[in-house]
Motif scaffolding. Structure first.
Motif, PDB file in Angstrom:
ATOM      1  N   LYS A   3      41.194  48.526  32.539  1.00  0.00           N
ATOM      2  CA  LYS A   3      41.553  47.938  33.825  1.00  0.00           C
ATOM      3  C   LYS A   3      42.466  46.747  33.605  1.00  0.00           C
ATOM      4  N   LEU A   4      43.175  46.393  34.660  1.00  0.00           N
ATOM      5  CA  LEU A   4      44.143  45.305  34.590  1.00  0.00           C
ATOM      6  C   LEU A   4      43.443  43.960  34.407  1.00  0.00           C
ATOM      7  N   LYS A   5      43.943  43.194  33.440  1.00  0.00           N
ATOM      8  CA  LYS A   5      43.499  41.817  33.250  1.00  0.00           C
ATOM      9  C   LYS A   5      44.684  40.899  33.519  1.00  0.00           C
ATOM     10  N   ILE A   6      44.441  39.831  34.264  1.00  0.00           N
ATOM     11  CA  ILE A   6      45.482  38.836  34.535  1.00  0.00           C
ATOM     12  C   ILE A   6      44.945  37.452  34.208  1.00  0.00           C
ATOM     13  N   TYR A   7      45.843  36.518  33.977  1.00  0.00           N
ATOM     14  CA  TYR A   7      45.440  35.136  33.735  1.00  0.00           C
ATOM     15  C   TYR A   7      45.365  34.423  35.079  1.00  0.00           C
ATOM     16  N   ASP A   8      44.158  34.018  35.451  1.00  0.00           N
ATOM     17  CA  ASP A   8      43.956  33.317  36.717  1.00  0.00           C
ATOM     18  C   ASP A   8      44.113  31.823  36.488  1.00  0.00           C
ATOM     19  N   SER A   9      45.127  31.215  37.119  1.00  0.00           N
ATOM     20  CA  SER A   9      45.401  29.790  36.936  1.00  0.00           C
ATOM     21  C   SER A   9      44.278  28.904  37.455  1.00  0.00           C
ATOM     22  N   MET A  10      43.489  29.413  38.392  1.00  0.00           N
ATOM     23  CA  MET A  10      42.356  28.645  38.901  1.00  0.00           C
ATOM     24  C   MET A  10      41.270  28.514  37.842  1.00  0.00           C
ATOM     25  N   GLN A  11      40.955  29.634  37.190  1.00  0.00           N
ATOM     26  CA  GLN A  11      39.888  29.628  36.183  1.00  0.00           C
ATOM     27  C   GLN A  11      40.407  29.273  34.791  1.00  0.00           C
ATOM     28  N   CYS A  12      41.724  29.253  34.649  1.00  0.00           N
ATOM     29  CA  CYS A  12      42.361  28.952  33.361  1.00  0.00           C
ATOM     30  C   CYS A  12      41.913  29.915  32.262  1.00  0.00           C
ATOM     31  N   LYS A  13      41.829  31.182  32.631  1.00  0.00           N
ATOM     32  CA  LYS A  13      41.469  32.195  31.636  1.00  0.00           C
ATOM     33  C   LYS A  13      41.854  33.577  32.142  1.00  0.00           C
ATOM     34  N   LYS A  14      41.878  34.521  31.210  1.00  0.00           N
ATOM     35  CA  LYS A  14      42.182  35.898  31.541  1.00  0.00           C
ATOM     36  C   LYS A  14      40.950  36.536  32.167  1.00  0.00           C
ATOM     37  N   VAL A  15      41.149  37.215  33.298  1.00  0.00           N
ATOM     38  CA  VAL A  15      40.018  37.822  34.015  1.00  0.00           C
ATOM     39  C   VAL A  15      40.371  39.245  34.420  1.00  0.00           C
ATOM     40  N   LEU A  16      39.344  40.021  34.714  1.00  0.00           N
ATOM     41  CA  LEU A  16      39.531  41.375  35.217  1.00  0.00           C
ATOM     42  C   LEU A  16      39.990  41.299  36.668  1.00  0.00           C
ATOM     43  N   PHE A  17      41.079  41.982  36.982  1.00  0.00           N
ATOM     44  CA  PHE A  17      41.578  41.987  38.353  1.00  0.00           C
ATOM     45  C   PHE A  17      40.764  42.974  39.185  1.00  0.00           C
ATOM     46  N   GLU A  18      40.079  42.451  40.195  1.00  0.00           N
ATOM     47  CA  GLU A  18      39.274  43.277  41.094  1.00  0.00           C
ATOM     48  C   GLU A  18      39.792  43.058  42.513  1.00  0.00           C
ATOM     49  N   PRO A  19      40.544  44.007  43.043  1.00  0.00           N
ATOM     50  CA  PRO A  19      41.183  43.811  44.358  1.00  0.00           C
ATOM     51  C   PRO A  19      40.193  43.684  45.496  1.00  0.00           C
ATOM     52  N   ILE A  20      40.589  42.955  46.513  1.00  0.00           N
ATOM     53  CA  ILE A  20      39.759  42.815  47.710  1.00  0.00           C
ATOM     54  C   ILE A  20      39.680  44.152  48.433  1.00  0.00           C
ATOM     55  N   ASP A  21      40.832  44.799  48.561  1.00  0.00           N
ATOM     56  CA  ASP A  21      40.917  46.133  49.159  1.00  0.00           C
ATOM     57  C   ASP A  21      41.832  46.980  48.281  1.00  0.00           C
ATOM     58  N   PRO A  22      41.278  47.890  47.469  1.00  0.00           N
ATOM     59  CA  PRO A  22      42.112  48.692  46.558  1.00  0.00           C
ATOM     60  C   PRO A  22      43.168  49.531  47.275  1.00  0.00           C
ATOM     61  N   LYS A  23      43.006  49.732  48.589  1.00  0.00           N
ATOM     62  CA  LYS A  23      43.978  50.529  49.343  1.00  0.00           C
ATOM     63  C   LYS A  23      45.177  49.703  49.805  1.00  0.00           C
ATOM     64  N   ASN A  24      45.111  48.389  49.641  1.00  0.00           N
ATOM     65  CA  ASN A  24      46.237  47.530  50.024  1.00  0.00           C
ATOM     66  C   ASN A  24      46.121  46.193  49.291  1.00  0.00           C
ATOM     67  N   ILE A  25      46.824  46.084  48.171  1.00  0.00           N
ATOM     68  CA  ILE A  25      46.831  44.838  47.399  1.00  0.00           C
ATOM     69  C   ILE A  25      47.809  43.883  48.089  1.00  0.00           C
ATOM     70  N   ARG A  26      47.384  42.634  48.313  1.00  0.00           N
ATOM     71  CA  ARG A  26      48.217  41.662  49.025  1.00  0.00           C
ATOM     72  C   ARG A  26      48.620  40.516  48.096  1.00  0.00           C
ATOM     73  N   VAL A  27      49.935  40.316  47.999  1.00  0.00           N
ATOM     74  CA  VAL A  27      50.492  39.333  47.058  1.00  0.00           C
ATOM     75  C   VAL A  27      51.476  38.422  47.785  1.00  0.00           C
ATOM     76  N   TYR A  28      51.388  37.131  47.495  1.00  0.00           N
ATOM     77  CA  TYR A  28      52.335  36.148  48.048  1.00  0.00           C
ATOM     78  C   TYR A  28      52.909  35.338  46.891  1.00  0.00           C
ATOM     79  N   ALA A  29      54.239  35.232  46.832  1.00  0.00           N
ATOM     80  CA  ALA A  29      54.889  34.399  45.818  1.00  0.00           C
ATOM     81  C   ALA A  29      55.912  33.499  46.493  1.00  0.00           C
TER      82      ALA A  29
END
Length: 464
Positions: A3-29
């Motif tokens: 599964k996808l792992k990303i570095y979460d700047s809040m936790q300052c570590k690499k974590v498993l990405f678990e989407p809120i809704d796997p049918k629609n991932i929401r991203v803001y940049a």
């Protein structure tokens, strides 16, 4: 498959990405402030998050991607006044140029690209609600956010309030209740753009713009909030504070965005980009020298969280790699297919690298290792390699068919500021008896098509 792992700047570590809704991932940049030509720092953010979205779409299907445009700002107003044209003229011009440049880098347009000026009424409404809840106060015509009312301020940047105050270099305005308070609504001067509001004519603060646009378009919480590392504090920290107080989730730091991602800074020949050094690298200038996909691969050459040193060496390496793989794709185009990658062990290895916090360097190394002695491989092996090149190219946005196999000869563009800066560095090196550095700078200038001649009191140059 992992599964996808990303570095979460809040936790300052690499974590498993678990989407809120796997049918629609929401991203803001957070996108650019459109008052000037896009530079390589703007481009890195756009390319990094475009690549993230491509990967998420490969994994989940639907991704709603929002990247805003700041079209009201002090720098925009300053340029408008200087050039004696409207703010709208400035922002329209550079908004189009930014999108044109990003298209050349094979950056797909976001699903939504909202302009701040389109959401001012929503911003006024949000500020009114924060004021009603006692999180905001009046100060000399401005509306300020009261940071003391938000106990977990600093959660994202891991800064304690005392450290923020102690490290502050800018003089704190005397109308602030707390040094770290920030503007929600700024009173406008007579010559500045303004919107009517309950507090008089003015405009929204920058931190409020993104908080409102993200909330209105994506809803909260959404999956990933991102941008350049320079935005982590104070911009993203202040967005988070407003959202938690607006929604009433005062102790829930994940109630705005579940994960935070930030890309690293860009340096130019190991020096930070700055106007004072005259080394701001504009995308438009490099597009005269290189194909956009070469620039894109160069922007992805360092891990997205690491600093990227923008140099001729990085560009040359990227050009050579693009050329190599385009030639392979052309030579074996009869084997070209991207269908059904299951069972392709090379694709599997590439996926594993990408799923590990988007490790593009590793995925490219896997390709490099497999294409050695390509002519000696059997048809199945060759087909798997071609499929792997196409698969990785689709995710990272390179190796597309729009680049000719033999890249056109680059045109020389003479950037006088850059040339004069290099000459200055060379003269300083000679003065310090660092002759190796001086010789290297001369070689670089020669490669740029510049001939220099040392005279009695100065160094002069000419095109060759």
């Amino acid at each position: 498959m992992s599964k996808l792992k990303i570095y979460d700047s809040m936790q300052c570590k690499k974590v498993l990405f678990e989407p809120i809704d796997p049918k629609n991932i929401r991203v803001y940049a957070c996108g650019p402030t459109v008052y000037d030509y896009a530079h390589i720092g703007n481009a890195r953010m756009a390319v990094v998050f475009d690549t993230l979205v491509r990967l998420l779409r490969e994994l989940y299907g639907k991704v709603t991607y929002v990247s805003n445009i700041t079209d009201i700002d002090d720098k925009i107003i300053e340029r408008s006044n200087k050039e004696k044209v409207s703010v709208h003229s400035i922002t329209n011009k550079f908004f189009k140029i930014y999108n044109d440049d990003m298209e050349m880098l094979n950056v797909m347009k976001p699903n939504y690209q909202p302009k701040a000026t389109e959401f001012v009424e929503k911003m006024i409404s949000a500020i009114s609600k924060l004021e009603k809840k006692k999180f905001a106060y009046h100060a000399e015509g401005n509306i300020m956010f009261d940071v003391s009312k938000f106990n977990i301020y600093g959660s994202l940047s891991s800064r304690k309030r005392e450290e923020q105050i102690a490290g502050r270099r800018v003089k704190v305005a005397n109308y602030k209740k707390n040094p770290e308070d920030f503007v929600l609504w700024k009173a406008s001067k007579d010559s500045e753009p303004a919107w009517d509001s309950p507090w008089g004519p003015g405009r929204p603060g920058w931190h409020t713009e993104c908080f409102v646009m993200a909330t209105e378009i994506l809803g909260t919480p959404f999956d990933i909030h991102g941008g350049g590392l320079d935005l982590k504090f104070p911009h993203h920290e202040n967005e988070l504070a407003q959202s938690c107080c607006y929604s009433g989730n005062l102790d829930q730091k994940n109630s705005y965005a579940k994960y935070w991602m930030h890309n690293g800074f860009v340096t130019v020949d190991s020096e930070k980009m700055s106007k004072s050094l005259g080394n701001i690298s504009l995308v438009k200038d490099f597009l005269k020298l290189y194909d956009g996909e070469v620039l894109r691969l160069a922007l992805l050459s360092a891990h997205y969280r690491s600093p990227l040193n923008w140099s001729e060496q990085v560009l040359s390496q990227s050009k050579n790699r693009i050329t190599k793989y385009k030639k392979i794709l052309e030579e074996y185009k009869k084997l070209s297919t991207i269908e059904d990658v299951k069972g392709n062990l090379i694709v599997h290895q590439i996926e594993e690298a990408l799923l590990d916090d988007i490790n593009i360097s590793k995925s490219l190394s896997i390709l490099d290792a497999n294409v050695k002695d390509m002519h000696k491989k059997d048809e199945i092996e060759k087909k798997n390699i071609i499929q792997s090149i196409q698969y990785l190219g689709k995710i990272i946005g390179v190796f597309s068919n729009r680049i000719p196999v033999t890249l056109s000869k680059e045109k020389k563009v003479f950037n006088e500021k850059e040339i004069n800066l290099l000459i200055k560095k060379r003269n300083e090196a000679r003065k310090n008896k660092d002759f190796d550095l001086a010789d290297n700078i001369r070689k670089k200038l020669t490669e740029m098509g510049v001939e220099i001649k040392d005279q009695s009191n100065e160094t002069v140059w000419k095109k060759v």
